[in-house]
Design a protein around this motif. Structure first.
Motif, PDB file in Angstrom:
ATOM      1  N   ASP A  59      45.346   9.972  48.050  1.00  0.00           N
ATOM      2  CA  ASP A  59      46.366   8.913  48.866  1.00  0.00           C
ATOM      3  C   ASP A  59      47.496   7.615  49.102  1.00  0.00           C
ATOM      4  O   ASP A  59      48.205   7.221  48.875  1.00  0.00           O
ATOM      5  CB  ASP A  59      46.604   9.796  50.484  1.00  0.00           C
ATOM      6  CG  ASP A  59      46.543  11.131  50.681  1.00  0.00           C
ATOM      7  OD1 ASP A  59      46.861  11.520  49.809  1.00  0.00           O
ATOM      8  OD2 ASP A  59      45.604  11.323  51.760  1.00  0.00           O
ATOM      9  N   ALA A  60      45.355   6.963  49.321  1.00  0.00           N
ATOM     10  CA  ALA A  60      45.291   5.156  48.640  1.00  0.00           C
ATOM     11  C   ALA A  60      46.558   5.048  47.749  1.00  0.00           C
ATOM     12  O   ALA A  60      47.233   4.372  47.390  1.00  0.00           O
ATOM     13  CB  ALA A  60      44.319   4.973  49.169  1.00  0.00           C
ATOM     14  N   LEU A  61      45.965   5.892  46.550  1.00  0.00           N
ATOM     15  CA  LEU A  61      46.742   5.442  45.215  1.00  0.00           C
ATOM     16  C   LEU A  61      47.873   5.903  45.276  1.00  0.00           C
ATOM     17  O   LEU A  61      48.797   5.413  44.632  1.00  0.00           O
ATOM     18  CB  LEU A  61      46.045   6.269  44.474  1.00  0.00           C
ATOM     19  CG  LEU A  61      44.441   5.728  43.830  1.00  0.00           C
ATOM     20  CD1 LEU A  61      43.701   7.311  43.027  1.00  0.00           C
ATOM     21  CD2 LEU A  61      44.227   4.480  43.333  1.00  0.00           C
ATOM     22  N   LEU A  62      48.239   6.903  45.870  1.00  0.00           N
ATOM     23  CA  LEU A  62      50.201   7.214  45.614  1.00  0.00           C
ATOM     24  C   LEU A  62      50.961   6.440  46.307  1.00  0.00           C
ATOM     25  O   LEU A  62      51.450   6.375  46.296  1.00  0.00           O
ATOM     26  CB  LEU A  62      49.900   8.678  46.714  1.00  0.00           C
ATOM     27  CG  LEU A  62      48.885   9.846  45.697  1.00  0.00           C
ATOM     28  CD1 LEU A  62      49.300  11.436  46.209  1.00  0.00           C
ATOM     29  CD2 LEU A  62      50.060  10.414  44.109  1.00  0.00           C
ATOM     30  N   ALA A  63      50.262   6.076  47.213  1.00  0.00           N
ATOM     31  CA  ALA A  63      50.797   4.680  47.861  1.00  0.00           C
ATOM     32  C   ALA A  63      51.167   4.084  47.339  1.00  0.00           C
ATOM     33  O   ALA A  63      52.055   2.951  47.711  1.00  0.00           O
ATOM     34  CB  ALA A  63      50.061   4.342  49.648  1.00  0.00           C
ATOM     35  N   GLU A  64      50.555   3.920  47.236  1.00  0.00           N
ATOM     36  CA  GLU A  64      50.273   2.634  45.667  1.00  0.00           C
ATOM     37  C   GLU A  64      51.366   2.233  44.242  1.00  0.00           C
ATOM     38  O   GLU A  64      52.075   1.249  44.248  1.00  0.00           O
ATOM     39  CB  GLU A  64      49.105   1.646  45.023  1.00  0.00           C
ATOM     40  CG  GLU A  64      48.357   1.363  45.843  1.00  0.00           C
ATOM     41  CD  GLU A  64      46.615   1.827  45.474  1.00  0.00           C
ATOM     42  OE1 GLU A  64      46.440   0.636  44.006  1.00  0.00           O
ATOM     43  OE2 GLU A  64      45.176   1.378  46.288  1.00  0.00           O
ATOM     44  N   GLY A  65      51.689   3.445  43.980  1.00  0.00           N
ATOM     45  CA  GLY A  65      52.783   4.107  43.027  1.00  0.00           C
ATOM     46  C   GLY A  65      52.413   4.769  42.392  1.00  0.00           C
ATOM     47  O   GLY A  65      53.074   4.678  41.064  1.00  0.00           O
ATOM     48  N   LYS A  66      51.393   5.114  42.287  1.00  0.00           N
ATOM     49  CA  LYS A  66      50.378   5.373  41.427  1.00  0.00           C
ATOM     50  C   LYS A  66      50.475   7.484  40.799  1.00  0.00           C
ATOM     51  O   LYS A  66      50.653   7.290  41.781  1.00  0.00           O
ATOM     52  CB  LYS A  66      48.497   4.950  40.891  1.00  0.00           C
ATOM     53  CG  LYS A  66      48.450   3.750  40.888  1.00  0.00           C
ATOM     54  CD  LYS A  66      46.740   3.480  40.216  1.00  0.00           C
ATOM     55  CE  LYS A  66      46.212   1.766  40.478  1.00  0.00           C
ATOM     56  NZ  LYS A  66      46.698   1.397  41.257  1.00  0.00           N
TER      57      LYS A  66
END
Length: 334
Positions: A97-104
């Motif tokens: 979820d954190a990586l997705l939140a970074e736009g990855k």
């Protein structure tokens, strides 16, 4: 809608890991076709592993092990990938979820059986299916699965289950994403090197269970089935077909992908020899399909004739000879 989901261009591919890497690198500016990804990673192999069981039957592999396409590309073209695994499902979900939140966009290894968008008849316990998670909306992950025509989705609990399933090739929540993607590739350098690696691996592997030796070893095992319990023999032959035609793209499919790589390479390197080798590899793929059909006809319920194990083994040995001719031709071509 999440901008990342709007920007991402989903593509349908033949195989999951090569498809994931093609989509991921293309998204990051390095346009590589699936065949080029497969070929440059030197992923074409054969291995017959009696000591590794999948559903109680020996593992038969027509390409290199999971994650080897990613690792092969790191060596051949210099892309750098970050790979993470987790001991606890909650940690894995939080990190994704954190990586997705970074736009990855994030690659993930999963089990086919627990992915809710797979039709029930297509689900089986295979723990090395790769996909790309591109976003999350209202508790649902938006997923680019290379073997599906369109974007699909899975609830948080479902994807978590698929990422943390136990068993052979357990994913352990594995996720990955590029930390560096080169802007261009020196094809005249990397293509011959990758081809040479594949050809030498198939021709000269010292162990009897891999490469062309592995194909011939499987043929010997098929001949011995004549003296085994016939029910077991039919199950084993059926397993060969399933490993060849249903797991990933199978034996024939991987040969067709590699033939496409050779065709694309022949254009980039302006090589008639590589074009000819591509045609030879396509013929090899056809032979693998004929082999599968031969087995299917011999074990079907309506067939009352005794199974001709020797004929099936002989067909497989002829395929090994065909592949040998291709790899020798490739070594001459480069």
């Amino acid at each position: 809608m999440n901008s990342q989901i709007e920007e991402y261009q989903h593509q349908h591919y033949a195989h999951c890991e090569s498809g994931v890497m093609s989509s991921m690198l293309t998204h990051h500016g390095l346009k590589l076709s699936e065949p080029m990804v497969f070929g440059l990673s030197s992923a074409l192999v054969f291995a017959y592993l009696p000591f590794v069981k999948l559903g109680g039957m020996p593992l038969i592999a027509y390409r290199s092990m999971p994650k080897s396409i990613m690792k092969g590309l790191q060596k051949s073209i210099g892309v750098r990938m970050t790979l993470e695994t987790f001991s606890k499902p909650e940690q894995g979900t939080k990190r994704l979820d954190a990586l997705l939140a970074e736009g990855k966009i994030v690659g993930a290894q999963t089990s086919v059986f627990w992915l809710p968008y797979f039709p029930e008849e297509m689900r089986f316990h295979f723990n090395a299916h790769n996909l790309i998670v591109i976003g999350k909306e209202q508790g649902n992950y938006q997923i680019s699965d290379p073997v599906f025509e369109h974007l699909v989705q899975a609830e948080e609990k479902a994807l978590q289950k698929a990422r943390f399933v136990k068993g052979v090739m357990a994913p352990k929540g594995s996720i990955y994403y590029p930390s560096y993607v080169p802007s261009e590739i020196d094809y005249k350098k990397v293509i011959p090197k990758s081809i040479k690696k594949t050809a030498k691996t198939m021709l000269n592997t010292p162990v009897p269970i891999a490469g062309l030796k592995g194909i011939r070893f499987l043929a010997k095992h098929i001949r011995k089935l004549e003296h085994k319990d016939q029910h077991h023999a039919k199950l084993f032959l059926g397993h060969i077909i399933r490993m060849q035609e249903e797991i990933g793209t199978g034996g024939a499919g991987f040969r067709y992908i590699y033939a496409s790589f050779l065709q694309e390479s022949s254009v980039l390197l302006e090589s008639d020899a590589l074009k000819q080798a591509s045609e030879m590899m396509t013929d090899v793929g056809d032979s693998w399909r004929e082999f599968a059909l031969m087995i299917a006809k011999s074990i079907r319920a309506k067939n009352k004739k005794p199974i001709n194990f020797d004929a099936i083994a002989t067909k497989l040995e002829s395929i090994a000879a065909q592949e040998s001719d291709v790899y020798k031709a490739l070594l001459r071509a480069i």
